[in-house]
Design a protein around this motif. Structure first.
Motif, PDB file in Angstrom:
ATOM      1  N   MET A  21      19.279  -3.596 -28.833  1.00  0.00           N
ATOM      2  CA  MET A  21      19.823  -4.409 -29.925  1.00  0.00           C
ATOM      3  C   MET A  21      21.161  -5.023 -29.537  1.00  0.00           C
ATOM      4  SD  MET A  21      18.851  -2.173 -33.310  1.00  0.00           S
ATOM      5  CE  MET A  21      17.121  -1.930 -33.793  1.00  0.00           C
ATOM      6  N   PHE A  22      21.985  -4.277 -28.806  1.00  0.00           N
ATOM      7  CA  PHE A  22      23.239  -4.857 -28.306  1.00  0.00           C
ATOM      8  C   PHE A  22      22.939  -5.999 -27.349  1.00  0.00           C
ATOM      9  CE2 PHE A  22      25.222  -0.917 -29.800  1.00  0.00           C
ATOM     10  CZ  PHE A  22      26.457  -1.373 -30.258  1.00  0.00           C
ATOM     11  N   ARG A  23      21.969  -5.805 -26.456  1.00  0.00           N
ATOM     12  CA  ARG A  23      21.595  -6.881 -25.529  1.00  0.00           C
ATOM     13  C   ARG A  23      21.117  -8.112 -26.296  1.00  0.00           C
ATOM     14  NH1 ARG A  23      18.970  -2.438 -23.004  1.00  0.00           N
ATOM     15  NH2 ARG A  23      20.049  -1.734 -21.115  1.00  0.00           N
ATOM     16  N   HIS A 169      32.228   6.172 -33.647  1.00  0.00           N
ATOM     17  CA  HIS A 169      31.310   5.441 -34.518  1.00  0.00           C
ATOM     18  C   HIS A 169      29.963   6.154 -34.503  1.00  0.00           C
ATOM     19  CE1 HIS A 169      34.235   2.137 -34.439  1.00  0.00           C
ATOM     20  NE2 HIS A 169      34.291   2.351 -33.133  1.00  0.00           N
ATOM     21  N   ILE A 170      29.279   6.134 -35.638  1.00  0.00           N
ATOM     22  CA  ILE A 170      27.967   6.770 -35.755  1.00  0.00           C
ATOM     23  C   ILE A 170      27.005   5.790 -36.418  1.00  0.00           C
ATOM     24  CG2 ILE A 170      26.636   8.654 -36.807  1.00  0.00           C
ATOM     25  CD1 ILE A 170      29.237  10.304 -36.813  1.00  0.00           C
ATOM     26  N   ILE A 171      25.799   5.671 -35.849  1.00  0.00           N
ATOM     27  CA  ILE A 171      24.741   4.876 -36.473  1.00  0.00           C
ATOM     28  C   ILE A 171      23.519   5.760 -36.631  1.00  0.00           C
ATOM     29  CG2 ILE A 171      23.100   2.972 -36.169  1.00  0.00           C
ATOM     30  CD1 ILE A 171      25.287   1.372 -34.812  1.00  0.00           C
ATOM     31  N   ASP A 177      15.615  -2.211 -39.141  1.00  0.00           N
ATOM     32  CA  ASP A 177      16.430  -3.213 -39.825  1.00  0.00           C
ATOM     33  C   ASP A 177      17.839  -2.689 -40.101  1.00  0.00           C
ATOM     34  OD1 ASP A 177      14.415  -5.067 -39.789  1.00  0.00           O
ATOM     35  OD2 ASP A 177      13.776  -4.737 -41.862  1.00  0.00           O
ATOM     36  N   ASP A 178      17.920  -1.464 -40.606  1.00  0.00           N
ATOM     37  CA  ASP A 178      19.236  -0.889 -40.910  1.00  0.00           C
ATOM     38  C   ASP A 178      20.036  -0.666 -39.629  1.00  0.00           C
ATOM     39  OD1 ASP A 178      18.671  -0.934 -43.585  1.00  0.00           O
ATOM     40  OD2 ASP A 178      18.278   1.217 -43.774  1.00  0.00           O
ATOM     41  N   THR A 179      19.352  -0.248 -38.572  1.00  0.00           N
ATOM     42  CA  THR A 179      20.041  -0.023 -37.302  1.00  0.00           C
ATOM     43  C   THR A 179      20.580  -1.335 -36.758  1.00  0.00           C
ATOM     44  OG1 THR A 179      18.596   1.855 -36.787  1.00  0.00           O
ATOM     45  CG2 THR A 179      19.820   0.890 -34.955  1.00  0.00           C
ATOM     46  N   ARG A 180      19.768  -2.385 -36.811  1.00  0.00           N
ATOM     47  CA  ARG A 180      20.217  -3.688 -36.304  1.00  0.00           C
ATOM     48  C   ARG A 180      21.413  -4.209 -37.107  1.00  0.00           C
ATOM     49  NH1 ARG A 180      17.806  -6.803 -32.787  1.00  0.00           N
ATOM     50  NH2 ARG A 180      15.797  -5.759 -33.049  1.00  0.00           N
ATOM     51  N   VAL A 183      24.438  -2.306 -35.985  1.00  0.00           N
ATOM     52  CA  VAL A 183      24.866  -2.768 -34.658  1.00  0.00           C
ATOM     53  C   VAL A 183      25.643  -4.069 -34.787  1.00  0.00           C
ATOM     54  CG1 VAL A 183      24.025  -3.750 -32.481  1.00  0.00           C
ATOM     55  CG2 VAL A 183      23.088  -1.584 -33.318  1.00  0.00           C
ATOM     56  N   ARG A 184      25.135  -5.004 -35.570  1.00  0.00           N
ATOM     57  CA  ARG A 184      25.815  -6.295 -35.734  1.00  0.00           C
ATOM     58  C   ARG A 184      27.188  -6.116 -36.378  1.00  0.00           C
ATOM     59  NH1 ARG A 184      20.395  -9.550 -37.793  1.00  0.00           N
ATOM     60  NH2 ARG A 184      19.676 -10.178 -35.703  1.00  0.00           N
ATOM     61  N   ASN A 185      27.262  -5.244 -37.377  1.00  0.00           N
ATOM     62  CA  ASN A 185      28.550  -4.990 -38.030  1.00  0.00           C
ATOM     63  C   ASN A 185      29.551  -4.368 -37.059  1.00  0.00           C
ATOM     64  OD1 ASN A 185      27.563  -5.979 -40.443  1.00  0.00           O
ATOM     65  ND2 ASN A 185      27.068  -3.966 -41.285  1.00  0.00           N
ATOM     66  N   LEU A 186      29.063  -3.451 -36.233  1.00  0.00           N
ATOM     67  CA  LEU A 186      29.955  -2.790 -35.272  1.00  0.00           C
ATOM     68  C   LEU A 186      30.429  -3.776 -34.211  1.00  0.00           C
ATOM     69  CD1 LEU A 186      31.344  -0.237 -34.272  1.00  0.00           C
ATOM     70  CD2 LEU A 186      29.246   0.349 -33.017  1.00  0.00           C
TER      71      LEU A 186
END
Length: 200
Positions: A21-23, A169-171, A177-180, A183-186
């Protein structure tokens, strides 16, 4: 100045999915496992060095992970000898990655992040996590996985609760969807921090 974020999580917690997701968001990711895979591959940088110490572990100029597992099972001290060979090569790969990426944020995907002391040179650490029953279900769904293998892997990893205590930070990776979104917020938060550091 580039902000170095470490990404880790116990087996089955969704670390590889999160790294992708970061990539997908354009953030460069250095992958420790992929680096070792390259080092062990045909004519990889670790092959000759390992062959010099463990000749039976190298077959046709490729490091055999199965052969290494057999050696380690017979003598756990092999792990320490192996690390002396591999860790400097991994560190060289990491430094080259940093030299080639002048981005505001880069991610280091390291399964044994706390276990190897990587948190000492990182700017922040992200731990991905999930409830124990979700973790177990994900791992046991993997082809060939046994209860004994699962427990052995867990025994070599820092417990999830301790990882979360030490994380910046913890995800929680319950849904894609929630993980993505997390990730975007972080990414937005950390790029903001990186920009602020570069202005001072």
């Amino acid at each position: 100045m580039t902000l170095r974020l470490g990404l880790t999580g116990s087996i089955g917690m969704g670390k590889s999915t999160t790294a992708q997701m970061f990539r997908d968001e354009g953030v460069p990711v250095w992958d420790a496992d992929a680096t070792v895979h390259d080092l062990y591959s045909k004519d990889g940088d670790a092959v000759q060095a390992i062959a010099a110490v463990f000749p039976t572990a190298v077959i046709e100029n490729i490091v055999s992970r199965d052969a290494l597992k057999t050696l380690i099972a017979a003598d756990p001290a092999v792990i320490g000898q192996l690390e002396k060979v591999v860790h400097p090569l991994v560190a060289d790969s990491r430094l080259k990655f940093l030299a080639n990426h002048n981005d505001p944020l880069v991610v280091f995907d390291i399964p044994l992040l706390f276990e190897t002391g990587a948190d000492e040179w990182l700017d922040a650490v992200l731990v991905v996590t999930a409830p124990a029953d979700v973790q177990r279900s994900r791992v046991m769904d993997r082809p060939g996985m046994t209860e004994q293998q699962f427990q052995t892997i867990l025994s070599r990893q820092t417990p999830d609760a301790e990882k979360r205590e030490r994380a910046d930070h913890i995800i929680e990776t319950l849904t894609l969807d929630d993980t993505r979104t997390a990730v975007r917020n972080l990414i937005a938060e950390l790029k903001g921090q990186s920009d602020a550091r570069n202005r001072t």
